[in-house]
Scaffold this active site. Structure first.
Site, PDB file in Angstrom:
ATOM      1  N   THR A  77       0.824  -1.199   0.000  1.00  0.00           N
ATOM      2  CA  THR A  77       0.000   0.000   0.000  1.00  0.00           C
ATOM      3  C   THR A  77       0.861   1.253   0.000  1.00  0.00           C
ATOM      4  OG1 THR A  77      -1.903   1.057   1.045  1.00  0.00           O
ATOM      5  CG2 THR A  77      -0.200   0.186   2.510  1.00  0.00           C
TER       6      THR A  77
ATOM      7  N   HIS B  11     -13.178 -13.601 -46.482  1.00  0.00           N
ATOM      8  CA  HIS B  11     -14.016 -12.701 -45.690  1.00  0.00           C
ATOM      9  C   HIS B  11     -15.032 -11.998 -46.604  1.00  0.00           C
ATOM     10  CE1 HIS B  11     -11.161 -13.341 -42.493  1.00  0.00           C
ATOM     11  NE2 HIS B  11     -11.768 -12.480 -41.690  1.00  0.00           N
TER      12      HIS B  11
ATOM     13  N   GLU C  30      -1.408   5.016  -5.204  1.00  0.00           N
ATOM     14  CA  GLU C  30      -2.643   4.316  -4.867  1.00  0.00           C
ATOM     15  C   GLU C  30      -3.618   5.285  -4.198  1.00  0.00           C
ATOM     16  OE1 GLU C  30      -4.036   0.514  -2.095  1.00  0.00           O
ATOM     17  OE2 GLU C  30      -2.126   1.499  -1.727  1.00  0.00           O
ATOM     18  N   HIS C  31      -3.147   5.985  -3.170  1.00  0.00           N
ATOM     19  CA  HIS C  31      -3.930   7.010  -2.477  1.00  0.00           C
ATOM     20  C   HIS C  31      -3.186   8.336  -2.587  1.00  0.00           C
ATOM     21  CE1 HIS C  31      -4.420   3.196  -0.097  1.00  0.00           C
ATOM     22  NE2 HIS C  31      -5.699   3.478  -0.253  1.00  0.00           N
TER      23      HIS C  31
ATOM     24  N   ASP D 205     -10.766   4.192   3.346  1.00  0.00           N
ATOM     25  CA  ASP D 205     -10.564   2.789   3.685  1.00  0.00           C
ATOM     26  C   ASP D 205     -11.836   2.151   4.217  1.00  0.00           C
ATOM     27  OD1 ASP D 205      -7.920   2.649   2.930  1.00  0.00           O
ATOM     28  OD2 ASP D 205      -7.131   3.091   4.917  1.00  0.00           O
TER      29      ASP D 205
ATOM     30  N   HIS E   2       0.362  -0.506   7.900  1.00  0.00           N
ATOM     31  CA  HIS E   2      -0.079  -1.706   7.201  1.00  0.00           C
ATOM     32  C   HIS E   2       1.010  -2.758   7.128  1.00  0.00           C
ATOM     33  CE1 HIS E   2      -4.115  -1.068   5.570  1.00  0.00           C
ATOM     34  NE2 HIS E   2      -3.810   0.201   5.390  1.00  0.00           N
TER      35      HIS E   2
ATOM     36  N   GLN F  45      -0.827   4.785   6.819  1.00  0.00           N
ATOM     37  CA  GLN F  45      -0.510   3.804   5.792  1.00  0.00           C
ATOM     38  C   GLN F  45       0.707   2.981   6.168  1.00  0.00           C
ATOM     39  OE1 GLN F  45      -3.679   4.208   4.444  1.00  0.00           O
ATOM     40  NE2 GLN F  45      -2.539   3.151   2.836  1.00  0.00           N
TER      41      GLN F  45
ATOM     42  N   GLU G  15      -6.556  -6.784 -47.176  1.00  0.00           N
ATOM     43  CA  GLU G  15      -5.863  -7.547 -46.145  1.00  0.00           C
ATOM     44  C   GLU G  15      -5.520  -8.961 -46.606  1.00  0.00           C
ATOM     45  OE1 GLU G  15      -8.139  -7.397 -42.514  1.00  0.00           O
ATOM     46  OE2 GLU G  15      -7.585  -5.309 -42.133  1.00  0.00           O
TER      47      GLU G  15
END
Length: 440
Positions: free
Chosen positions: A240, A425, A332-333, A366, A265, A262, A420
């Site tokens: 984190t 096709h 992340e934050h 959170d 964690h 943080q 192509e």
């Protein structure tokens, strides 16, 4: 306690050169692949017996079955602290409000008269939701995984969380209670790579899933990488991280508290302050010393996280450079604690989630902001999003053309097919019109 990186003076480098100057945890998922490969193969061949054996080795408890009995779920909810239950109820209520608004609707576009393309959104049939259970207990991760899956309309939900020796081999009772509160009755006492492999390959106890979501340690991330393709995954979550862009108006008490929040964690958690204020940097350093001394998990998590190479105070010339730095970091934050924070937040391009001003801390997100806390880490926010209802949906195009609408465009299809060198096709259309291209 925390290092400094001084980027003042010269013009900031661009792109990768700037990212290389910024702090980041070492997180070598590739190296962990060789550790998880035999675990996943063992689960593939031996099923539940392998999950039980690896759980005994890593979690220190021998299980009779990995499936959590319904009675254990009901008991955990009955015994849940009423205050915790009320907090989870509110977290769920707010998350539902936000995620319900993310639902997608079927839309039909008329491309030409007689020719339509409809995009409908279909939930995956079955998901495996992983909830960590190592250094901390994460009932909030149950909420953040389950609510968007339910709001997407996923018909099959299974939760896995590591067995805990102190609870007789069951996941933590608060995690079980959160599952029960959300109406999830398929829960497994399984963690790490063996849980991901159980979801991917299926066992005698657990049917295979289509998608695995949720954060975990490096071995969970490695198992997701190894098994991606057989299963869909949300992301390879790393440690984190929080980045705070702040100026002299920020309160160093708030800034230090948020960095510590943080850091608690994991010893690999990243805490980064980007500021143009020398005074704020010094005051925050002093506050870190004071606040760390008064909290828990200091030696085993917070101090190593703050002192690690992944954490730093980054000094910049001004907030414009600060914005460049946080966009390069892609946290992340990301908290914005500056004058005019909302305007700066609107200019952020790379972040998992942005928290505006002093009254929107990451801790709110959170638990009870209503936003999702399963977010991209390690700079992946420059290309990936957090978990949402859309994570559990697939867009399917339905093409519906009449004969006349097909005839009108056949010459273009034939031309492009021949360009192509794929003449069959074009022939697939010409066959419908007697092998002649309709005249325009």
């Amino acid at each position: 306690m925390i290092s400094r990186i001084d980027l003042r003076g010269d013009a900031l480098p661009e792109g990768g050169a700037l990212r290389d100057l910024l702090p980041r945890a070492e997180f070598d998922v590739e190296a962990a692949l060789e550790t998880v490969r035999p675990i996943c193969e063992d689960v593939r061949h031996r099923g539940s017996a392998a999950v039980i054996d690896w759980g005994e080795k890593f979690d220190g408890v021998r299980l009779e079955s990995v499936r959590v009995p319904a009675a254990a779920l009901a008991r955990a909810l009955d015994e849940l602290d009423p205050a915790v239950r009320a907090a989870l109820d509110e977290s769920i209520r707010r998350a539902r409000l936000v995620h319900r608004a993310q639902r997608r609707t079927t839309h039909t576009t008329q491309v030409v008269p007689g020719g339509t393309v409809t995009e409908k959104w279909v939930p995956v049939d079955r998901v495996g939701l992983y909830v960590p259970g190592g250094r901390a207990v994460y009932p909030s991760s149950v909420v953040m995984n389950v609510v968007p899956a339910q709001e997407a309309g996923v018909p099959g939900l299974a939760v896995a969380s590591p067995p805990q020796r102190e609870f007789g081999g069951l996941p933590h009772p608060t995690i079980l209670a959160a599952c029960a509160l959300l109406g999830v009755d398929e829960v497994y006492a399984a963690g790490g790579a063996q849980a991901v492999a159980m979801f991917a390959y299926g066992t005698e106890d657990c049917r295979p899933v289509d998608l695995v979501t949720g954060p975990g340690n490096i071995y969970v991330a490695a198992a997701k990488r190894l098994l991606k393709g057989r299963i869909g995954i949300d992301a390879e979550a790393g440690p984190t991280e929080i980045a705070i862009l702040a100026d002299a108006t920020a309160d160093p008490v708030h800034v230090a508290a948020d960095l510590i929040s943080q850091a608690e964690h994991d010893p690999m958690a990243a805490a980064v302050l980007v500021t143009d204020s020398e005074e704020l940097a010094a005051a925050t350093e002093a506050e870190l010393v004071t606040q760390v001394a008064a909290t828990k998990h200091v030696e085993e998590r917070i101090e190593p996280a703050l002192a690690g190479r992944q954490s730093a105070i980054v000094l910049v010339n001004d907030l414009e450079d600060g914005l460049t730095v946080v966009n390069a970091y892609a946290a992340e934050h990301l908290e914005i604690q500056t004058a005019g924070a909302a305007a700066l937040a609107d200019r952020v391009r790379n972040a998992g989630a942005v928290f505006v001003g002093p009254w929107s801390p990451v801790s709110l997100g959170d638990y009870c902001a209503g936003s999702n806390h399963v977010l991209p880490t390690g700079g992946c926010a420059c290309h990936s999003s957090g978990l949402s209802v859309q994570s559990f949906l697939r867009g399917i195009h339905i093409v519906d053309y009449t004969r006349d609408a097909l005839a009108e465009v056949t010459h273009h299809v034939v031309t492009l097919a021949e360009a192509e060198d794929l003449p069959a096709h074009g022939a697939a259309l010409k066959a419908r019109f007697g092998w002649k291209v309709p005249q325009q």
